[in-house]
Design an enzyme around this catalytic site. Structure first.
Site, PDB file in Angstrom:
ATOM      1  N   ASP A 116      36.221  38.184  56.900  1.00 57.68           N
ATOM      2  CA  ASP A 116      37.296  38.384  55.933  1.00 57.68           C
ATOM      3  C   ASP A 116      37.967  39.723  56.218  1.00 57.68           C
ATOM      4  OD1 ASP A 116      38.913  37.742  53.803  1.00 57.68           O
ATOM      5  OD2 ASP A 116      37.603  38.658  52.313  1.00 57.68           O
ATOM      6  N   TYR A 118      41.347  42.596  55.559  1.00 56.04           N
ATOM      7  CA  TYR A 118      41.844  43.441  54.468  1.00 56.04           C
ATOM      8  C   TYR A 118      43.239  43.883  54.887  1.00 56.04           C
ATOM      9  CZ  TYR A 118      41.180  47.279  50.987  1.00 56.04           C
ATOM     10  OH  TYR A 118      41.252  48.145  49.908  1.00 56.04           O
ATOM     11  N   HIS A 123      47.817  45.516  48.715  1.00 58.21           N
ATOM     12  CA  HIS A 123      46.485  45.328  48.130  1.00 58.21           C
ATOM     13  C   HIS A 123      45.573  46.506  48.463  1.00 58.21           C
ATOM     14  CE1 HIS A 123      42.871  43.360  46.710  1.00 58.21           C
ATOM     15  NE2 HIS A 123      42.299  43.548  47.897  1.00 58.21           N
ATOM     16  N   ARG A 132      39.359  54.943  44.283  1.00 62.84           N
ATOM     17  CA  ARG A 132      39.268  56.364  44.661  1.00 62.84           C
ATOM     18  C   ARG A 132      40.424  57.129  44.009  1.00 62.84           C
ATOM     19  NH1 ARG A 132      38.549  53.374  49.159  1.00 62.84           N
ATOM     20  NH2 ARG A 132      40.697  53.725  49.857  1.00 62.84           N
ATOM     21  N   GLU A 189      40.331  36.443  44.847  1.00 64.66           N
ATOM     22  CA  GLU A 189      41.204  36.987  45.872  1.00 64.66           C
ATOM     23  C   GLU A 189      41.931  35.818  46.524  1.00 64.66           C
ATOM     24  OE1 GLU A 189      39.268  41.240  47.125  1.00 64.66           O
ATOM     25  OE2 GLU A 189      38.995  39.568  48.511  1.00 64.66           O
ATOM     26  N   ASP A 223      38.406  34.126  47.800  1.00 66.50           N
ATOM     27  CA  ASP A 223      37.211  34.924  48.063  1.00 66.50           C
ATOM     28  C   ASP A 223      36.772  35.573  46.749  1.00 66.50           C
ATOM     29  OD1 ASP A 223      35.201  36.139  49.596  1.00 66.50           O
ATOM     30  OD2 ASP A 223      36.394  37.953  49.822  1.00 66.50           O
ATOM     31  N   GLN A 230      30.498  45.172  43.542  1.00 61.26           N
ATOM     32  CA  GLN A 230      31.138  45.703  44.748  1.00 61.26           C
ATOM     33  C   GLN A 230      31.315  47.217  44.663  1.00 61.26           C
ATOM     34  OE1 GLN A 230      35.077  44.152  45.380  1.00 61.26           O
ATOM     35  NE2 GLN A 230      35.369  45.222  47.331  1.00 61.26           N
ATOM     36  N   TYR A 234      29.365  49.094  47.749  1.00 54.29           N
ATOM     37  CA  TYR A 234      30.170  48.972  48.974  1.00 54.29           C
ATOM     38  C   TYR A 234      30.147  50.216  49.858  1.00 54.29           C
ATOM     39  CZ  TYR A 234      34.326  51.767  47.719  1.00 54.29           C
ATOM     40  OH  TYR A 234      35.198  52.784  47.426  1.00 54.29           O
ATOM     41  N   THR A 333      43.028  39.639  50.700  1.00 56.63           N
ATOM     42  CA  THR A 333      43.886  39.386  49.549  1.00 56.63           C
ATOM     43  C   THR A 333      45.362  39.573  49.896  1.00 56.63           C
ATOM     44  OG1 THR A 333      42.134  40.233  48.143  1.00 56.63           O
ATOM     45  CG2 THR A 333      44.311  40.002  47.145  1.00 56.63           C
ATOM     46  N   GLU A 347      44.053  43.893  40.304  1.00 56.87           N
ATOM     47  CA  GLU A 347      45.390  44.461  40.412  1.00 56.87           C
ATOM     48  C   GLU A 347      46.268  44.007  39.246  1.00 56.87           C
ATOM     49  OE1 GLU A 347      46.890  44.438  44.797  1.00 56.87           O
ATOM     50  OE2 GLU A 347      45.432  42.804  44.598  1.00 56.87           O
TER      51      GLU A 347
END
Length: 401
Positions: A116, A118, A123, A132, A189, A223, A230, A234, A333, A347
């Site tokens: 998968d 990104y 996104h 963050r 997602e 997904d 997560q 992660y 996504t 989001e």
């Protein structure tokens, strides 16, 4: 023009002919091609000698057929088009057509490996701001390579499969220690997946120019993501239990050949990528729709994806990793710039701070038990037609106690 009684705007006309697997009602599995509201039994078609594919259409998954490679994919598609447009074949083909409503779709291919990516700039920027806050949203490597993770092939399921709410460790920012329990922030997602057909050799990287020869077709992907699991797990190695519990895919694989009219220029990249990632900047005008318990909440546009499918394939194999028939890699996504174009609920509700109101007045931040999420998509076809992808449907069941 087909001899079947189809509306001119049917998204599953002869210009599409997606492949899948189905149970005709006796517990068996067969391969089929969708045409309108019917399924053409490909196993029966090959048995009576109307198509030749080295008996691969007698299999229970598409994998043996995928392994034949591009020349056979094209030849069989051309033959199906001939059979469904030439009235001379009508009497022989009609008995091999089954009503879609009377069959049960199955996972169309055995997933070998699942990766998968990104690849949406919007996104990645949104999640960077959420995960963050106060820091640069994009990590330094994001514009230099397609970020991805190796997912769990064994939990890829076909549309219509219920999804059990996952459990795991979660730790809110204000908590002293983690706890274990059902995810409280279950998300979706909306993605586009690419099904690999031809196998490559271990140690020989593919290039962006190899995309058309190695990728057979396209599916829709949801997904499922447990955002609280997560967020805690992660760092530093990336997604794990927050993703691996389930990934839903559509039941019909749209051949890449059916999307020739949907090719569009992809966004330009800055800075320039390394030579092995240089490509023709071709994307696909695939328009996704996200429905949450009957309410359309978003329409993500795939055409804006920063990293193209060809670049994803090249990067996936850049270290010499091989691909095999049935491998699946997903775009990550798909999110557009507007709030009603995002492909995830984290989001859409900005981390749960801005709830969504559904048509019946209920409000939602993340997916609750009993909720159903449906993804659909279309793309432009030849001569003003529309190519349909079917749907990805998932209903959430409570966590196992």
């Amino acid at each position: 023009m087909t001899w079947l009684d189809l509306a001119a705007d049917d998204p599953f006309g002869v210009h599409n002919l997606p492949y899948g697997a189905f149970d005709p009602g006796d517990g068996s599995r067969r391969l089929g091609a969708r045409i309108g509201g019917q399924v053409l039994d490909l196993a029966a078609l090959e048995r009576v000698g109307l198509v030749e594919a080295h008996s691969t259409l007698q299999a229970t998954t598409l994998n043996p057929f995928l392994a034949l490679g591009r020349p056979y994919w094209t030849a069989v598609r051309d033959r199906l088009t001939e059979l469904l447009t030439d009235p001379a074949f009508r009497d022989r083909i009609q008995p091999l057509l089954l009503p879609l409503a009377e069959v049960t779709p199955q996972l169309p291919f055995e997933v070998g490996d699942y990766v998968d990516f990104y690849s949406s700039l919007t996104h990645a920027t949104n999640l960077g701001r959420l995960f963050r806050p106060g820091a640069e949203p994009l990590l330094p490597n994001w514009r230099h390579l397609p970020i991805g993770y190796h997912g769990r092939a064994g939990t890829v399921v076909v549309s219509g499969t219920d999804i059990v709410r996952p459990s795991g460790q979660r730790k809110p920012p204000d908590a002293d220690a983690p706890t274990f329990g059902p995810s409280r922030c279950l998300d979706i997602e909306a993605e586009v997946g690419f099904v690999v057909g031809a196998a490559s050799s271990l140690g020989r990287p593919l290039t962006t120019k190899d995309f058309h020869e190695y990728v057979f077709g396209v599916v829709l992907v949801n997904d499922w993501s447990a955002r609280d699991l997560q967020a805690w797990e992660y760092q530093p190695l990336g997604p794990f239990l927050g993703k691996s519990f389930a990934t839903s895919v559509s039941a019909w694989v749209v051949p890449l050949d059916a999307l020739a009219s949907a090719r569009v220029p992809a966004p330009q990249q800055s800075p320039l990528v390394l030579p092995y990632l240089a490509d023709e900047r071709i994307g696909y005008d695939i328009r996704i729709e996200v429905v949450w318990d009957g309410t359309v909440v978003s329409r993500p546009p795939f055409s804006g994806l920063y990293w193209t499918p060809a670049q994803q394939l090249a990067h996936l194999t850049a270290n010499g990793a091989s691909v095999r028939p049935g491998d699946l890699y997903a775009s990550g996504t798909v999110s557009g710039r507007e709030r009603d174009q995002v492909g995830s609920f984290i989001e859409l509700t900005w981390g749960g701070a801005e709830p969504v109101t559904l048509a019946d007045g209920r409000t939602r931040t993340f997916v609750e038990d009993g909720d159903t999420v449906t993804l659909t998509a279309t793309a432009p076809g030849p001569d003003g037609t529309v190519v349909g992808f079917g749907e990805v449907v998932g209903r959430i069941l409570p966590a196992v106690s």
